[in-house]
Design a protein around this motif. Structure first.
Motif, PDB file in Angstrom:
ATOM      1  N   LYS A 178       0.846  -1.104  -0.100  1.00  0.00           N
ATOM      2  CA  LYS A 178       0.080  -0.017   0.158  1.00  0.00           C
ATOM      3  C   LYS A 178       0.894   1.195   0.130  1.00  0.00           C
ATOM      4  O   LYS A 178       0.377   2.230   0.326  1.00  0.00           O
ATOM      5  N   ASP A 222     -10.049  11.935   2.874  1.00  0.00           N
ATOM      6  CA  ASP A 222     -10.136  10.492   2.676  1.00  0.00           C
ATOM      7  C   ASP A 222     -10.087  10.278   1.070  1.00  0.00           C
ATOM      8  O   ASP A 222     -10.397   9.027   0.742  1.00  0.00           O
ATOM      9  N   GLU A 256      -7.604   7.039   0.277  1.00  0.00           N
ATOM     10  CA  GLU A 256      -8.179   5.845   0.973  1.00  0.00           C
ATOM     11  C   GLU A 256      -9.441   5.433   0.095  1.00  0.00           C
ATOM     12  O   GLU A 256      -9.479   4.116  -0.007  1.00  0.00           O
ATOM     13  N   LYS A 257     -10.126   6.206  -0.356  1.00  0.00           N
ATOM     14  CA  LYS A 257     -11.352   5.840  -1.114  1.00  0.00           C
ATOM     15  C   LYS A 257     -11.136   5.203  -2.460  1.00  0.00           C
ATOM     16  O   LYS A 257     -11.436   4.620  -3.156  1.00  0.00           O
ATOM     17  N   LYS A 284      -9.684   1.693  -2.274  1.00  0.00           N
ATOM     18  CA  LYS A 284     -10.599   0.523  -2.222  1.00  0.00           C
ATOM     19  C   LYS A 284     -10.873  -0.168  -3.522  1.00  0.00           C
ATOM     20  O   LYS A 284     -11.583  -1.390  -3.397  1.00  0.00           O
ATOM     21  N   TYR A 285     -10.412   0.491  -4.577  1.00  0.00           N
ATOM     22  CA  TYR A 285     -10.839   0.019  -6.105  1.00  0.00           C
ATOM     23  C   TYR A 285      -9.619  -0.667  -6.561  1.00  0.00           C
ATOM     24  O   TYR A 285      -9.680  -1.200  -7.728  1.00  0.00           O
ATOM     25  N   THR A 286      -8.262  -0.761  -5.965  1.00  0.00           N
ATOM     26  CA  THR A 286      -7.258  -1.205  -6.347  1.00  0.00           C
ATOM     27  C   THR A 286      -7.285  -2.760  -6.587  1.00  0.00           C
ATOM     28  O   THR A 286      -6.388  -3.276  -7.666  1.00  0.00           O
ATOM     29  N   GLU A 287      -8.262  -3.582  -6.055  1.00  0.00           N
ATOM     30  CA  GLU A 287      -8.361  -5.004  -6.600  1.00  0.00           C
ATOM     31  C   GLU A 287      -8.935  -5.076  -7.826  1.00  0.00           C
ATOM     32  O   GLU A 287      -8.892  -6.546  -8.631  1.00  0.00           O
TER      33      GLU A 287
END
Length: 321
Positions: free
Chosen positions: A3, A128, A131-132, A135-138
């Motif tokens: 990360k 944020d 951070e938000k 959440k979509y890096t997968e």
């Protein structure tokens, strides 16, 4: 994939906006490992150096970077006294956004970070935002935040690059209006693009020949050939400068038309079936600009149109104005 994120900010003669940008980066709920500032040979920047590099020192890393990029870099400052490591890189001439991000990403690849956050100097990230995005890096390796102007008006960006005509089209953020948390696009924007190391290794670095205008569009287009390029509703960046009638400004007219050739070259490489159609629409774009110059009583733009076409014909790219 870790990360650790490296933010890369390219700046030119906007010190106050740069400081506001950096302060928003330091407040991110997902902490940054690195902030790399690429200065396109601005005037001054004394306050930035005092504020973030007062206790700066030479490091093995900064010396390696200085040696590796000695043809382009005039000055390097490094500071590791904060939780986030800072690197200030002053270029020996203005290479535009395209050249600045090319060098910035090249340097970031020398770190251990697996994600690079690309930012112009005139944006400010909500706390944020990163951070938000993360959440979509997968499901994506190239992710963009939603941009809102400083006066709370929306910067509608959903849309893409039509592979048949070569023209940009807009969907006016219809996905967000219909309640979707994200949508897929096939273009990019260097006002908040989060891109993975792996994607950079696949598509290469930004093309410095663009200088400005459509360099990020094509970078996102290339990424879209390998991943779903996402545009995220709840990750927000504030854009500090609102340009009205920008499409009728000499700088935009020149670089848009001159860089059209580069854009078509990239599209022809992957979608050669529509080469002829895109050329037709290129001539249509020229005609549209000519009509606009007279309709809006700006005939002086004709000389920029002519210069753009001549420079494009001669493949004279980089800084043209």
């Amino acid at each position: 994939m870790n990360k650790e994120v490296c933010a890369i900010v390219v700046t030119f003669n906007r010190e106050r906006l740069l400081i506001e940008n950096i302060e928003s980066l330091l407040k991110q709920t997902l902490k940054l490992k690195w902030i790399i500032i690429v200065d396109n040979n601005s005037q001054g920047y004394k306050e930035v150096k005092e504020k973030y590099f007062r206790y700066g020192r030479k490091s093995e890393f900064s010396q390696v970077i200085l040696h590796k990029f000695k043809q382009d870099v005039e000055e390097i400052l490094y500071d590791d006294t904060k939780e986030t490591e800072f690197l200030y890189v002053r270029l020996n001439n203005n290479k535009g956004g395209a050249g600045g991000f090319k060098i910035g990403i090249s340097i970031a690849l020398e770190t251990k970070c697996d994600w690079f956050w690309l930012l112009d100097d005139d944006v400010e990230s909500q706390e944020d935002c990163l951070e938000k995005l993360f959440k979509y890096t997968e499901i994506s390796e190239c992710i963009h935040p939603r941009r809102v102007y400083y006066d709370n008006t929306e910067c509608l960006w959903e849309g893409g690059l039509d592979i048949v005509t070569g023209l940009r089209y807009s969907l006016d953020d219809i996905s967000f209006k219909n309640g979707k948390p994200f949508c897929v696009v096939n273009v990019g924007c260097f006002e908040g693009m989060l891109i993975s190391r792996g994607m950079v290794e696949r598509i290469g670095l930004p093309d410095e020949r663009f200088f400005i205008v459509d360099d990020d569009t094509i970078y996102g287009f290339l990424a879209s050939l390998y991943t779903n390029v996402l545009y995220v509703r709840d990750a927000v960046i504030i854009k500090k400068i609102k340009k009205l009638n920008y499409e009728l400004e000499p700088v935009f007219v020149y670089y848009y038309l001159r860089n059209y050739k580069l854009k078509l070259q990239y599209m022809d490489e992957y979608f050669s079936k529509y080469t002829f159609v895109r050329k037709v629409f290129f001539y249509f774009s020229i005609f549209k600009f000519v009509i606009q110059t007279f309709f809006n009583k700006r005939p002086f733009l004709l000389k920029y149109i002519i210069k753009a076409l001549i420079d494009s014909k001669k493949s004279k790219f980089g800084k043209g104005l």
